[in-house]
Design a protein around this motif. Structure first.
Motif, PDB file in Angstrom:
ATOM      1  N   ASN A   5      42.122 -11.355 -36.791  1.00 14.67           N
ATOM      2  CA  ASN A   5      42.907 -10.375 -37.526  1.00 14.67           C
ATOM      3  C   ASN A   5      43.092 -10.868 -38.959  1.00 14.67           C
ATOM      4  N   ILE A   6      42.572 -10.089 -39.891  1.00 14.56           N
ATOM      5  CA  ILE A   6      42.686 -10.420 -41.314  1.00 14.56           C
ATOM      6  C   ILE A   6      43.702  -9.480 -41.924  1.00 14.56           C
ATOM      7  N   ARG A   7      44.751 -10.050 -42.499  1.00 19.78           N
ATOM      8  CA  ARG A   7      45.758  -9.205 -43.135  1.00 19.78           C
ATOM      9  C   ARG A   7      45.738  -9.466 -44.637  1.00 19.78           C
ATOM     10  N   ILE A   8      45.572  -8.403 -45.415  1.00 19.97           N
ATOM     11  CA  ILE A   8      45.514  -8.506 -46.867  1.00 19.97           C
ATOM     12  C   ILE A   8      46.403  -7.425 -47.478  1.00 19.97           C
ATOM     13  N   THR A   9      46.757  -7.599 -48.740  1.00 19.16           N
ATOM     14  CA  THR A   9      47.477  -6.523 -49.408  1.00 19.16           C
ATOM     15  C   THR A   9      46.513  -5.374 -49.672  1.00 19.16           C
ATOM     16  N   LYS A  10      47.077  -4.168 -49.681  1.00 19.13           N
ATOM     17  CA  LYS A  10      46.285  -2.950 -49.902  1.00 19.13           C
ATOM     18  C   LYS A  10      45.975  -2.855 -51.398  1.00 19.13           C
ATOM     19  N   ASP A  11      44.792  -3.280 -51.781  1.00 15.27           N
ATOM     20  CA  ASP A  11      44.424  -3.321 -53.199  1.00 15.27           C
ATOM     21  C   ASP A  11      43.039  -2.743 -53.414  1.00 15.27           C
ATOM     22  N   GLY A  12      42.678  -1.755 -52.594  1.00 16.51           N
ATOM     23  CA  GLY A  12      41.423  -1.064 -52.852  1.00 16.51           C
ATOM     24  C   GLY A  12      40.160  -1.769 -52.383  1.00 16.51           C
ATOM     25  N   ALA A  13      40.281  -2.601 -51.348  1.00 17.00           N
ATOM     26  CA  ALA A  13      39.055  -3.183 -50.783  1.00 17.00           C
ATOM     27  C   ALA A  13      38.136  -2.041 -50.364  1.00 17.00           C
ATOM     28  N   MET A  21      46.911 -13.407 -51.199  1.00 15.16           N
ATOM     29  CA  MET A  21      47.662 -14.183 -50.199  1.00 15.16           C
ATOM     30  C   MET A  21      47.383 -13.712 -48.784  1.00 15.16           C
ATOM     31  N   PRO A  22      46.146 -13.747 -48.364  1.00 11.80           N
ATOM     32  CA  PRO A  22      45.831 -13.223 -47.029  1.00 11.80           C
ATOM     33  C   PRO A  22      46.380 -14.127 -45.915  1.00 11.80           C
ATOM     34  N   TYR A  23      46.529 -13.499 -44.771  1.00  6.35           N
ATOM     35  CA  TYR A  23      46.873 -14.215 -43.539  1.00  6.35           C
ATOM     36  C   TYR A  23      45.803 -13.868 -42.512  1.00  6.35           C
ATOM     37  N   VAL A  24      45.183 -14.881 -41.948  1.00  5.24           N
ATOM     38  CA  VAL A  24      44.129 -14.656 -40.964  1.00  5.24           C
ATOM     39  C   VAL A  24      44.500 -15.358 -39.669  1.00  5.24           C
ATOM     40  N   ASN A  25      44.406 -14.629 -38.590  1.00  6.05           N
ATOM     41  CA  ASN A  25      44.685 -15.191 -37.270  1.00  6.05           C
ATOM     42  C   ASN A  25      43.406 -15.128 -36.442  1.00  6.05           C
ATOM     43  N   ILE A  26      42.928 -16.316 -36.057  1.00  6.09           N
ATOM     44  CA  ILE A  26      41.717 -16.413 -35.243  1.00  6.09           C
ATOM     45  C   ILE A  26      42.140 -16.784 -33.831  1.00  6.09           C
ATOM     46  N   ARG A  27      41.785 -15.950 -32.875  1.00  8.74           N
ATOM     47  CA  ARG A  27      42.126 -16.235 -31.484  1.00  8.74           C
ATOM     48  C   ARG A  27      40.843 -16.497 -30.694  1.00  8.74           C
ATOM     49  N   ILE A  28      40.778 -17.649 -30.064  1.00 11.38           N
ATOM     50  CA  ILE A  28      39.603 -18.031 -29.284  1.00 11.38           C
ATOM     51  C   ILE A  28      40.068 -18.585 -27.934  1.00 11.38           C
ATOM     52  N   THR A  29      39.155 -18.629 -26.982  1.00  6.79           N
ATOM     53  CA  THR A  29      39.501 -19.285 -25.725  1.00  6.79           C
ATOM     54  C   THR A  29      39.575 -20.803 -25.950  1.00  6.79           C
ATOM     55  N   LYS A  30      40.439 -21.434 -25.157  1.00  4.42           N
ATOM     56  CA  LYS A  30      40.646 -22.887 -25.254  1.00  4.42           C
ATOM     57  C   LYS A  30      39.452 -23.567 -24.579  1.00  4.42           C
ATOM     58  N   ASP A  31      38.497 -24.006 -25.391  1.00  7.53           N
ATOM     59  CA  ASP A  31      37.264 -24.587 -24.853  1.00  7.53           C
ATOM     60  C   ASP A  31      36.909 -25.872 -25.587  1.00  7.53           C
ATOM     61  N   GLY A  32      37.928 -26.590 -26.040  1.00  4.46           N
ATOM     62  CA  GLY A  32      37.645 -27.896 -26.628  1.00  4.46           C
ATOM     63  C   GLY A  32      37.154 -27.878 -28.058  1.00  4.46           C
ATOM     64  N   ALA A  33      37.517 -26.861 -28.832  1.00  9.45           N
ATOM     65  CA  ALA A  33      37.186 -26.902 -30.261  1.00  9.45           C
ATOM     66  C   ALA A  33      37.800 -28.169 -30.855  1.00  9.45           C
ATOM     67  N   THR A  34      37.021 -28.893 -31.653  1.00  9.08           N
ATOM     68  CA  THR A  34      37.518 -30.143 -32.235  1.00  9.08           C
ATOM     69  C   THR A  34      38.292 -29.858 -33.527  1.00  9.08           C
ATOM     70  N   ALA A  35      39.042 -30.876 -33.962  1.00  9.30           N
ATOM     71  CA  ALA A  35      39.774 -30.750 -35.234  1.00  9.30           C
ATOM     72  C   ALA A  35      38.800 -30.476 -36.372  1.00  9.30           C
ATOM     73  N   ALA A  36      37.620 -31.088 -36.319  1.00 11.48           N
ATOM     74  CA  ALA A  36      36.628 -30.880 -37.380  1.00 11.48           C
ATOM     75  C   ALA A  36      36.130 -29.432 -37.379  1.00 11.48           C
TER      76      ALA A  36
END
Lengths: 67, 67, 67, 67, 67, 67
Positions: free
Chosen positions: E5-13, A1-16
């Motif tokens: 930023n990638i957040r994952i559970t600590k599972d021995g990556a 169940m990872p959570y990933v946060n991608i931060r980029i500058t606002k430069d017109g990235a499209t929905a696609a």
């Protein structure tokens, strides 16, 4: 169940393009760590160039200097 | 002095609902961990559905498919 | 499909207390915003008191001064 | 190669003030930890006062009460 | 100059798997958005299963129930 | 009431250096934006070099190559 946060500058990235990022990062986590895609979240933040700094100056300023 | 960041899709949460979240999370930290509410911060980020992905696709795409 | 990040100082919160936080925050998002609990994530970060500052000083220093 | 995220309420910080924050934080990391400024990133998030809570209430509500 | 930023559970990556994530995410940002890899940062957080909740319970509890 | 998150590689920053960062960032926010130091939070995350990537490779790998 990872959570990933991608931060980029606002430069017109499209929905696609954003959809491609979401799919690409999810696939990567499945391939490398066998994560479950159903509970993998990806959140993209688009940040104004006035609000992003690198090398001690904002991206706005860097671009005005032609970098 | 906890810091809590709540990230949700931008779906019209009202100021009253956000106030309820702030109060609810603060109360919870007081009750469970005896934290000081005066220095408990809660920040809510509302994210466009094009920018939020789960299951390898964006929330925009999922909703178009009727999920 | 909210994502919540709770950051607290590392002060011995038990597994049971963390479970209470997870359940409490999830319930709150269900009640206030009708969010789906199945895709609600809560991540708790416990931070060393040397690494947490408020009022211009670290929590370690504040506690040594008896605050 | 530090990454710094500054979150403040949206209260009209100017581009010049943001540039000062970027430079100031970068200088600090160079001075204190000898970090390389070229790969030091600073990202500023400006948050609506309805979305920022402290002491169990939103900043909007606090200000309406004259605090 | 993205920050991921990638957040994952600590599972021995393993270090090799983390290196694969770093390279994969960086490549993706180059391909999809033509970002400069030299200033693309990827930070991986590994989180204890007691500190990660989904569906209202911690990952530790879910696994004890065989999920 | 700003919240600042400083993320650096885990390279033996001392408690005194962290205290300097906390004070320096807080002072900066007071000077530039007239923020209230009493409710300014600074949280420092120290990240293993295996978990930090730049330029498509981890910091561990870069250092092994002598960079």
């Amino acid at each position: 169940m990872p959570y990933v946060n991608i931060r980029i500058t606002k430069d017109g990235a499209t929905a696609a393009q954003k959809a491609e990022l979401v799919q690409g990062v999810t696939d990567l986590l499945v391939q490398v760590l066998a994560k479950n895609p159903a509970t993998t979240m990806v959140v993209i933040d688009e940040v104004d160039t006035d609000n992003w700094g690198i090398g001690g100056e904002t991206v706005t300023a860097r671009r005005q200097r032609g970098r």
